[in-house]
Design a protein around this motif. Structure first.
Motif, PDB file in Angstrom:
ATOM      1  N   LEU B 314     -71.405   8.119  -7.735  1.00 36.91           N
ATOM      2  CA  LEU B 314     -70.783   9.588  -7.808  1.00 36.91           C
ATOM      3  C   LEU B 314     -69.254   9.447  -7.751  1.00 36.91           C
ATOM      4  CD1 LEU B 314     -73.003  11.941  -5.435  1.00 36.91           C
ATOM      5  CD2 LEU B 314     -71.504  12.717  -7.789  1.00 36.91           C
ATOM      6  N   CYS B 315     -69.017   8.289  -6.567  1.00 31.78           N
ATOM      7  CA  CYS B 315     -67.635   8.115  -6.373  1.00 31.78           C
ATOM      8  C   CYS B 315     -66.832   7.450  -7.780  1.00 31.78           C
ATOM      9  CB  CYS B 315     -67.695   6.732  -5.499  1.00 31.78           C
ATOM     10  SG  CYS B 315     -66.077   6.154  -4.801  1.00 31.78           S
ATOM     11  N   ASP B 317     -67.836   8.385 -10.582  1.00 31.79           N
ATOM     12  CA  ASP B 317     -67.560   9.551 -11.622  1.00 31.79           C
ATOM     13  C   ASP B 317     -66.481  10.311 -11.201  1.00 31.79           C
ATOM     14  OD1 ASP B 317     -69.905   8.714 -13.000  1.00 31.79           O
ATOM     15  OD2 ASP B 317     -71.222  10.322 -12.261  1.00 31.79           O
ATOM     16  N   ILE B 318     -66.155  10.500 -10.032  1.00 33.86           N
ATOM     17  CA  ILE B 318     -65.056  11.229  -9.483  1.00 33.86           C
ATOM     18  C   ILE B 318     -63.761  10.578  -9.675  1.00 33.86           C
ATOM     19  CG2 ILE B 318     -63.877  12.059  -7.350  1.00 33.86           C
ATOM     20  CD1 ILE B 318     -66.922  12.447  -6.137  1.00 33.86           C
ATOM     21  N   GLU B 319     -63.696   9.203  -9.532  1.00 40.25           N
ATOM     22  CA  GLU B 319     -62.466   8.602  -9.874  1.00 40.25           C
ATOM     23  C   GLU B 319     -62.109   8.625 -11.228  1.00 40.25           C
ATOM     24  OE1 GLU B 319     -61.940   4.637  -7.554  1.00 40.25           O
ATOM     25  OE2 GLU B 319     -62.168   4.028  -9.378  1.00 40.25           O
ATOM     26  N   LEU B 321     -63.122  11.043 -13.215  1.00 40.12           N
ATOM     27  CA  LEU B 321     -62.774  12.217 -13.897  1.00 40.12           C
ATOM     28  C   LEU B 321     -61.058  12.435 -13.267  1.00 40.12           C
ATOM     29  CD1 LEU B 321     -65.719  14.422 -12.683  1.00 40.12           C
ATOM     30  CD2 LEU B 321     -64.805  14.592 -14.726  1.00 40.12           C
ATOM     31  N   VAL B 322     -60.787  11.977 -12.035  1.00 37.72           N
ATOM     32  CA  VAL B 322     -59.472  12.095 -11.597  1.00 37.72           C
ATOM     33  C   VAL B 322     -58.548  11.473 -12.697  1.00 37.72           C
ATOM     34  CG1 VAL B 322     -57.881  11.326  -9.979  1.00 37.72           C
ATOM     35  CG2 VAL B 322     -59.958  12.311  -9.425  1.00 37.72           C
ATOM     36  N   PHE B 323     -58.864  10.253 -12.935  1.00 42.95           N
ATOM     37  CA  PHE B 323     -57.903   9.522 -13.797  1.00 42.95           C
ATOM     38  C   PHE B 323     -57.861  10.251 -15.430  1.00 42.95           C
ATOM     39  CE2 PHE B 323     -58.281   6.381 -10.740  1.00 42.95           C
ATOM     40  CZ  PHE B 323     -57.174   5.942 -10.305  1.00 42.95           C
ATOM     41  N   ASN B 325     -58.311  13.370 -15.807  1.00 43.11           N
ATOM     42  CA  ASN B 325     -57.482  14.688 -15.713  1.00 43.11           C
ATOM     43  C   ASN B 325     -55.770  14.259 -15.512  1.00 43.11           C
ATOM     44  OD1 ASN B 325     -59.015  16.956 -15.260  1.00 43.11           O
ATOM     45  ND2 ASN B 325     -59.459  16.702 -13.119  1.00 43.11           N
ATOM     46  N   LEU B 326     -55.677  13.030 -14.791  1.00 42.07           N
ATOM     47  CA  LEU B 326     -54.141  12.612 -14.809  1.00 42.07           C
ATOM     48  C   LEU B 326     -53.534  12.150 -16.202  1.00 42.07           C
ATOM     49  CD1 LEU B 326     -52.044  12.048 -12.875  1.00 42.07           C
ATOM     50  CD2 LEU B 326     -53.045   9.620 -12.710  1.00 42.07           C
ATOM     51  N   LYS B 329     -53.036  15.388 -18.294  1.00 45.22           N
ATOM     52  CA  LYS B 329     -51.679  15.962 -18.057  1.00 45.22           C
ATOM     53  C   LYS B 329     -50.701  15.066 -18.685  1.00 45.22           C
ATOM     54  CE  LYS B 329     -53.862  18.847 -15.084  1.00 45.22           C
ATOM     55  NZ  LYS B 329     -53.985  20.250 -15.700  1.00 45.22           N
TER      56      LYS B 329
END
Lengths: 72, 396
Positions: B314-315, B317-319, B321-323, B325-326, B329
């Motif tokens: 999960l951790c 996946d989140i990481e 997703l965050v990257f 996203n970044l 952008k």
């Protein structure tokens, strides 16, 4: 907080991050939160592992005892 | 020697006393031919005789007597001398056909009759108790039989009680005493098994054991009866009626008394076996417990590992997703800036286009300029002044 609650939070964060309209600010904030929940989860797992080890020692001591010593 | 002078009654009483005192005459059997047979008042009166003598007999209660004049019979009973009449009578207790043939025939007839009644039926036989504590023995209190029975019993079990009911085992009165013995033991609560015993003998000797009365008493008995009468080859109705027939009195004792020492050993062995099985079961249970607890422990560890993997995935996946996203952008920004920069005039000039001004005013049509006009031509890296020499309008 229980392990399941923390995992639930992490899943929620994952779902939010998958939203296409997520802002960078939100993303950063969620990322920071996810690290906190991950830490909570791992701490809980580690402490459970320690408790299991203690219980296992007690059980081993019981089982390894010869039959004659148990009846009193 | 002085001669005594007595009255008749004195004399007769004297004779009677002598006869009564003779034990031999109180239980004796005599055989002879029946004569002068008659029944009066329910009693039978007859004589028995041989070639040389005659004996007057009386049988009180003649209902079961089936004899007639001319029969050769044996009478069992005692002698009685009547003071009043001065006559001697033989008081018959029992009368039966004389000789083996007759006795055997009677034996067979009685046997058949009682068999038909079901008195010898196998179905009514009672089980001999395996662990009798008290055994009642109906037999003569003297002689080898009771000694043998006690000897065998003591050898097998010193704690079994042997109670003897002394009984005649032949001759007059034996039948009644045997029956009384059975009845006596049936009244005693403590008796577990009854033995009727007697040594071997002729068919006549064994006669009391072949009587209907005894058979019926055995049939009626609520306690199991072992018959150890005679030798191996002797069979009596007592044998058939009893719950178990054994060849000799010793065997009766052998069967009735359980072997104490054997039982003690058996119990010791049993205890050992039980202990062994309990210990074996305990050991099995312990092994089962150990393996189960190991399994539970393994399951716990697995669950823990799975939870850890779930957390880390999960951790991750989140990481990701965050990257992602970044990166998205950043890409968007780059795209915008490139579009913006593509629209800058300088960028156009860079590709070789020029901007023309006349008198400080941007010229965008041929109509705003005439031949001979002086214009300023702007390039990306500087400017030049030019004179218009010709013009052509594409729209016309």
């Amino acid at each position: 907080m229980t392990f399941e609650e923390a995992i639930e939070k992490l899943s929620g964060i994952k779902d939010q991050l998958e939203r296409p309209d997520i802002t960078l600010d939100e993303s950063l904030k969620l990322y920071k939160e996810s690290v906190d929940y991950t830490k909570t989860c791992l701490d809980l797992l580690k402490s459970t592992d320690g408790k299991i080890a203690v219980i296992k020692n007690e059980l081993d001591a019981l089982v390894e005892k010869p039959l004659n010593d148990i009846d009193d | 020697m002085k001669t005594l002078s007595l009255t008749v009654v004195q004399f007769n009483t004297f004779v009677k006393n002598i006869l009564d005192a003779e034990e031999f005459l109180s239980n004796i059997s005599v055989f002879g031919e029946v004569t002068n047979f008659k029944i009066s008042g329910g009693n039978a009166y007859f004589d028995i005789k041989d070639e040389n003598a005659m004996l007057s007999c009386v049988k009180f209660g003649a209902y079961d007597l089936s004899i007639k004049n001319g029969d050769l019979i044996t009478v069992y009973g005692k002698v009685n001398f009547y003071v009043k009449s001065g006559r001697l009578n033989f008081i018959v207790a029992k009368a039966e056909a004389y000789g083996l043939g007759g006795l055997y025939q009677k034996f067979m007839e009685l046997k058949e009759k009682l068999t038909k009644e079901g008195l010898f039926s196998e179905e009514i036989k009672k089980q001999i108790p395996r662990f009798a504590k008290t055994i009642g023995v109906v037999t003569s209190e003297t002689g080898a039989v009771i000694r043998d029975i006690i000897h065998v019993a003591r050898g097998k079990n010193p704690f079994t009680n042997i109670i003897v009911y002394p009984s005649k085992v032949q001759g007059v009165g034996a039948e009644d005493e045997l029956v009384s013995g059975i009845e006596y033991f049936n009244q005693r609560e403590d008796i577990d098994t009854i033995i009727i015993a007697r040594g071997g003998g002729s068919l006549e000797d064994l006669a009391p054991f072949n009587t209907e009365k005894l058979v019926r008493a055995i049939y009626k008995s609520e306690k199991p009866i072992i018959s150890g009468v005679g030798h191996e080859t002797d069979f009596t109705l007592c044998d058939f009626a009893s719950d178990l027939r054994v060849p000799t009195p010793s065997v009766a004792s052998e069967v009735a008394v359980f072997d104490y020492f054997e039982q003690v050993n058996y119990i010791i062995e049993l205890t050992k076996n039980i202990t062994y099985f309990i210990e074996k079961n305990l050991l099995n249970l312990k092994e089962k417990l150990t393996s189960t607890s190991k399994q539970i422990m393994g399951d716990m560890k697995l669950k823990l590992k799975e939870s850890e993997t779930q957390t880390l995935m999960l951790c991750k996946d989140i990481e990701n997703l965050v990257f992602t996203n970044l990166k998205n952008k950043t890409n968007l920004f780059d795209k915008l800036t490139s579009v913006i920069s593509a629209k800058s005039p300088l960028e156009i000039l860079k590709s070789g286009y020029v901007a023309i001004e006349r008198d400080g005013k941007r010229i965008s049509s041929v109509d705003e300029i005439d031949i001979g006009n002086i214009v300023k031509v702007n390039l990306v890296d500087g400017e030049v002044t030019a004179k218009i020499e010709s013009k052509k309008n594409y729209k016309r």
